[in-house]
Design an enzyme around this catalytic site. Structure first.
Site, PDB file in Angstrom:
ATOM      1  N   ASP A  25      38.005  47.773  40.945  1.00 45.89           N
ATOM      2  CA  ASP A  25      37.173  46.593  40.599  1.00 45.89           C
ATOM      3  C   ASP A  25      38.193  45.757  39.570  1.00 45.89           C
ATOM      4  O   ASP A  25      38.671  46.280  38.708  1.00 45.89           O
ATOM      5  CB  ASP A  25      35.892  46.946  39.874  1.00 45.89           C
ATOM      6  N   HIS A  42      43.997  40.069  44.219  1.00 47.69           N
ATOM      7  CA  HIS A  42      44.001  40.908  45.215  1.00 47.69           C
ATOM      8  C   HIS A  42      45.139  41.282  45.782  1.00 47.69           C
ATOM      9  O   HIS A  42      45.585  42.655  46.126  1.00 47.69           O
ATOM     10  CB  HIS A  42      43.232  40.465  46.491  1.00 47.69           C
ATOM     11  N   LEU A 136      48.971  64.174  51.111  1.00 47.71           N
ATOM     12  CA  LEU A 136      47.663  63.506  50.631  1.00 47.71           C
ATOM     13  C   LEU A 136      46.921  62.688  51.660  1.00 47.71           C
ATOM     14  O   LEU A 136      47.554  62.129  52.441  1.00 47.71           O
ATOM     15  CB  LEU A 136      48.059  62.658  49.359  1.00 47.71           C
TER      16      LEU A 136
HETATM   17  C1  IPE Z   1      32.801  47.242  44.506  1.00 47.67           C
HETATM   18  O1  IPE Z   1      33.024  46.046  43.999  1.00 47.67           O
HETATM   19  C2  IPE Z   1      33.322  47.226  46.029  1.00 47.67           C
HETATM   20  C3  IPE Z   1      34.697  47.461  45.747  1.00 47.67           C
HETATM   21  C4  IPE Z   1      35.455  47.646  44.919  1.00 47.67           C
HETATM   22  C5  IPE Z   1      35.305  47.210  47.035  1.00 47.67           C
HETATM   23  P1  IPE Z   1      32.261  44.768  43.398  1.00 47.67           P
HETATM   24  O2  IPE Z   1      33.087  44.119  42.488  1.00 47.67           O
HETATM   25  O3  IPE Z   1      31.701  43.857  44.767  1.00 47.67           O
HETATM   26  O4  IPE Z   1      31.160  45.151  42.915  1.00 47.67           O
HETATM   27  P2  IPE Z   1      29.722  44.748  42.229  1.00 47.67           P
HETATM   28  O5  IPE Z   1      29.065  44.056  43.569  1.00 47.67           O
HETATM   29  O6  IPE Z   1      30.051  43.692  41.289  1.00 47.67           O
HETATM   30  O7  IPE Z   1      28.939  45.922  41.739  1.00 47.67           O
HETATM   31  C1  IPE Z   2      37.463  44.216  43.372  1.00 44.45           C
HETATM   32  O1  IPE Z   2      37.882  43.221  42.608  1.00 44.45           O
HETATM   33  C2  IPE Z   2      38.125  43.937  44.905  1.00 44.45           C
HETATM   34  C3  IPE Z   2      37.040  43.672  45.901  1.00 44.45           C
HETATM   35  C4  IPE Z   2      35.723  44.033  45.593  1.00 44.45           C
HETATM   36  C5  IPE Z   2      37.404  43.504  47.289  1.00 44.45           C
HETATM   37  P1  IPE Z   2      36.806  42.057  42.550  1.00 44.45           P
HETATM   38  O2  IPE Z   2      37.170  40.948  43.607  1.00 44.45           O
HETATM   39  O3  IPE Z   2      35.413  42.390  42.503  1.00 44.45           O
HETATM   40  O4  IPE Z   2      37.183  41.535  41.047  1.00 44.45           O
HETATM   41  P2  IPE Z   2      36.179  41.092  40.049  1.00 44.45           P
HETATM   42  O5  IPE Z   2      35.105  41.863  39.826  1.00 44.45           O
HETATM   43  O6  IPE Z   2      35.614  39.724  40.528  1.00 44.45           O
HETATM   44  O7  IPE Z   2      37.042  40.624  38.815  1.00 44.45           O
HETATM   45 MG    MG Z   3      33.945  43.160  41.284  1.00 43.00          MG
END
Ligand code: IPE
Ligand code: IPE
Ligand code: MG
Length: 250
Positions: A25, A42, A136
């Protein structure tokens, strides 16, 4: 192979976690902090995946599970969703050969039926190519949700039951989408949030949880070592007392 359930028996505790599961995240915030579009985060996040996979191979971790797209992430703006899908296809195309050469087995779990045909095919080919690899096991959770997993397992199990069967944990577990792996020893979430977000609900029952503020694109081998160090300093008791655990180690 049947894996020991942490709520039924006491699994072995190793110095190096056998299975690490990560919620990657913070990509969006990493980019926004740099006045870049979220997508840049990303893209950079894919590089972090490469670094962490390599680090896990070197440290002899057996299973690495990465949450790439949750069943709730469809709620994001359409452009971001479609970009994430394209990035997924490109990354698979680019990385799978390299993974194969390095003996890595790739698995993708989640409700894949919602992905377009090309992506489903790419996933199938990648899994087939690497299926026999001894190194792995990298699992990508895509359109995955912990509740979805439990429900799909139950629905498949139900077809194999007789009318008055009472379902046990041991009966349901083999139907879960990650039944080929032991439960995660170490769960990591980057990006500062301290929640599970519908990740591996069943399998995290006794995992050690590690949260870091580091955004996923900044996470690498050193950050992974920090998390493993934290894991190694813990005492996993699986319901027993501390004295029982130290007796067992004597
Ligand atoms: C959780 O991330 C899912 C992934 C990392 C793929 P999100 O950033 O979408 O999670 P929430 O909704 O903020 O908890
Ligand atoms: C995690 O990073 C990747 C996915 C959920 C695909 P986020 O896109 O949730 O990044 P933040 O939380 O907005 O910083
Ligand atoms: Mg996020």
């Amino acid at each position: 192979m049947v894996h020991i359930s942490s709520t039924k028996e006491v699994p072995l505790v190793g110095a190096i976690p056998k299975h690490i599961a990560i919620i990657m995240d913070g990509n969006g915030r990493w980019a926004t902090k740099r006045f870049l579009p979220r997508v840049a985060g990303h893209v950079k996040g894919v590089e972090a995946v490469r670094d962490v996979v390599k680090a896990c191979v070197r440290r002899d971790v057996k299973f690495l599970t990465l949450f790439a797209f949750s069943s709730e992430n469809w709620r994001r703006p359409a452009e971001e969703v479609s970009l994430l899908m394209r990035l997924f296809v490109t990354a698979l195309d680019k990385e799978v050969k390299r993974m194969h050469v390095n003996g890595i087995r790739l698995k993708v779990v989640g409700d894949l039926s919602r992905f377009d045909a090309k992506l489903q095919q790419t996933i199938q080919d990648a899994e087939a190519l690497t299926a026999g690899n001894p190194g792995l096991t990298v699992t990508i959770c895509a359109n995955y949700g912990g509740r979805w997993d439990i429900v799909q397992a139950f629905n498949r199990l139900r077809q194999d039951l007789k009318a008055d069967d009472v379902v046990t944990e041991d009966q349901l577990a083999p139907y879960l989408s990650m039944a080929y792996a032991p439960e995660p020893d170490l769960f990591i979430r980057t990006g500062g949030e301290t929640r599970i977000s519908n990740f591996l609900l069943w399998q995290l029952a006794y995992s050690e949880l590690y949260f870091t503020d580091t955004f996923w694109p900044d996470f690498g081998a050193d950050a992974l070592d920090e998390s493993i160090k934290s894991y190694q300093a813990r005492e996993r008791r699986f319901g027993r007392t501390s004295a029982q655990v130290s007796d067992q180690l004597k």
